[in-house]
Design an enzyme around this catalytic site. Structure first.
Site, PDB file in Angstrom:
ATOM      1  N   GLY A  99       1.086  -1.211   0.436  1.00  0.00           N
ATOM      2  CA  GLY A  99       0.026  -0.014   0.061  1.00  0.00           C
ATOM      3  C   GLY A  99       0.529   1.296   0.250  1.00  0.00           C
ATOM      4  O   GLY A  99       0.056   2.373   0.076  1.00  0.00           O
ATOM      5  N   GLU A 113       5.028  -5.593   0.861  1.00  0.00           N
ATOM      6  CA  GLU A 113       4.409  -6.212  -0.694  1.00  0.00           C
ATOM      7  C   GLU A 113       5.263  -5.052  -1.138  1.00  0.00           C
ATOM      8  O   GLU A 113       3.968  -3.831  -1.055  1.00  0.00           O
ATOM      9  CB  GLU A 113       3.839  -6.135  -0.739  1.00  0.00           C
ATOM     10  CG  GLU A 113       3.276  -7.977   0.044  1.00  0.00           C
ATOM     11  CD  GLU A 113       1.862  -8.209   0.438  1.00  0.00           C
ATOM     12  OE1 GLU A 113       0.858  -8.503  -0.902  1.00  0.00           O
ATOM     13  OE2 GLU A 113       1.533  -9.030   1.222  1.00  0.00           O
ATOM     14  N   GLY A 157       5.461  -4.182  -4.332  1.00  0.00           N
ATOM     15  CA  GLY A 157       4.762  -4.062  -5.233  1.00  0.00           C
ATOM     16  C   GLY A 157       4.840  -2.295  -6.325  1.00  0.00           C
ATOM     17  O   GLY A 157       6.000  -2.071  -6.641  1.00  0.00           O
ATOM     18  N   CYS A 176     -15.973   3.138 -26.573  1.00  0.00           N
ATOM     19  CA  CYS A 176     -17.120   3.630 -26.791  1.00  0.00           C
ATOM     20  C   CYS A 176     -18.206   3.666 -25.397  1.00  0.00           C
ATOM     21  O   CYS A 176     -19.492   3.266 -25.842  1.00  0.00           O
ATOM     22  CB  CYS A 176     -18.104   2.968 -28.211  1.00  0.00           C
ATOM     23  SG  CYS A 176     -17.180   3.701 -30.117  1.00  0.00           S
ATOM     24  N   GLU A 177     -17.264   3.841 -24.205  1.00  0.00           N
ATOM     25  CA  GLU A 177     -18.466   3.896 -23.656  1.00  0.00           C
ATOM     26  C   GLU A 177     -17.907   5.074 -22.607  1.00  0.00           C
ATOM     27  O   GLU A 177     -16.654   5.821 -22.997  1.00  0.00           O
ATOM     28  CB  GLU A 177     -17.323   2.540 -22.938  1.00  0.00           C
ATOM     29  CG  GLU A 177     -17.311   1.442 -22.891  1.00  0.00           C
ATOM     30  CD  GLU A 177     -18.631   0.559 -22.419  1.00  0.00           C
ATOM     31  OE1 GLU A 177     -19.174   1.274 -21.363  1.00  0.00           O
ATOM     32  OE2 GLU A 177     -19.141  -0.381 -22.579  1.00  0.00           O
ATOM     33  N   TYR A 219      -0.816  -2.391 -12.045  1.00  0.00           N
ATOM     34  CA  TYR A 219      -1.751  -2.144 -12.584  1.00  0.00           C
ATOM     35  C   TYR A 219      -2.299  -1.761 -13.555  1.00  0.00           C
ATOM     36  O   TYR A 219      -3.891  -1.066 -13.774  1.00  0.00           O
ATOM     37  CB  TYR A 219      -3.030  -1.279 -11.321  1.00  0.00           C
ATOM     38  CG  TYR A 219      -2.658  -2.470  -9.756  1.00  0.00           C
ATOM     39  CD1 TYR A 219      -3.348  -3.013  -9.847  1.00  0.00           C
ATOM     40  CD2 TYR A 219      -1.822  -1.450  -9.157  1.00  0.00           C
ATOM     41  CE1 TYR A 219      -2.430  -3.696  -8.399  1.00  0.00           C
ATOM     42  CE2 TYR A 219      -1.327  -1.510  -7.980  1.00  0.00           C
ATOM     43  CZ  TYR A 219      -1.525  -2.792  -7.666  1.00  0.00           C
ATOM     44  OH  TYR A 219      -1.211  -3.316  -5.825  1.00  0.00           O
TER      45      TYR A 219
END
Length: 244
Positions: free
Chosen positions: A53, A95, A97, A166-167, A195
């Site tokens: 985190g 972690e 990350g 197209c969203e 991510y």
């Protein structure tokens, strides 16, 4: 404990954390829990994973903690609690990350259509979007961006960078002030190392982009661009349908 070899404990307290106090509180809770296990089951905890985190810089307002501060604070708190509860000092795991790879990644997009809606906003539509970076759609994550082929241009305007899916939620960066964008320009969005690819998809049949490692003036493709054939290679048409 008979028939059980307890190796350790694990916790995870969240993401994009910019204060040290939450980690101190997590250490206090986990070490107290370890003392309860020691007392009730006479079992030592060899290792404790305090999760990750650790926040990184994405945009204005983000103030990451120095990694040394995090490491020293967690270590000192573990030592203190071990003395308080008369525990063996466990092996400390974390972690890291995102904090390792997040800022190392930059995504490059080609600008296609540009749509100006007077009184509303100006959309710059690129050849990627929520398929390669779902975070803005999922979490309203904020990023910084630039016109990579004209970094020093001073003729600026406010635009919204949109994807091609197209969203209505396919927005990568909303209302950002940047050099005037033209079709064919290259947009760079920073801090996409974490991510991005790992959460990418083939929504709308869009192939995943390649990944290029840049180091000391050299560039190396480390993940090749996906093809349409690769997207459908596992599809099977039943023989009965082939006769229709």
């Amino acid at each position: 404990m008979e028939n059980i070899s307890l190796m350790g404990l694990h916790c995870h307290i969240g993401s994009q954390i910019f204060e040290i106090q939450p980690y101190i509180e997590a250490v206090n809770v986990m070490m107290k829990f370890a003392s309860i296990i020691k007392k009730e089951f006479e079992a030592d905890i060899p290792e404790i994973d305090f999760g990750g985190g650790f926040g990184i810089y994405y945009s204005d307002g983000d103030s990451p903690l120095p990694k040394k501060v995090i490491a020293e604070s967690i270590t000192d708190c573990v030592k203190k609690n071990a003395d308080i509860y008369n525990l063996k000092r466990p092996c400390i795991l974390v972690e890291p990350g995102r904090s390792i790879i997040g800022n190392a990644g930059t995504t490059l997009y080609n600008v296609g259509a540009i749509k100006n809606i007077p009184g509303i906003r100006k959309y710059v539509i690129v050849d990627g979007g929520m398929t390669d970076n779902i975070r803005p759609a999922l979490y309203r994550a904020k990023y910084e961006a630039a016109v990579a082929n004209r970094m020093n241009s001073s003729d600026c305007e406010v635009v919204t960078i949109a994807g091609k899916c197209c969203e209505s939620g396919d927005i990568l960066v909303k209302d950002i002030n940047m050099p005037k964008v033209n079709t064919g320009d290259i947009i760079s969005i920073f801090s996409t190392g974490a991510y991005g690819l790992s959460m990418s998809s083939n929504y709308n049949g869009i192939p995943k982009p390649c990944v290029v490692l840049v180091n000391d003036g050299g560039s190396y493709v480390i993940s090749k661009r996906e093809t349409y054939d690769e997207i459908i290679e596992n599809d099977i048409i039943p023989d009965e349908l082939k006769r229709i």
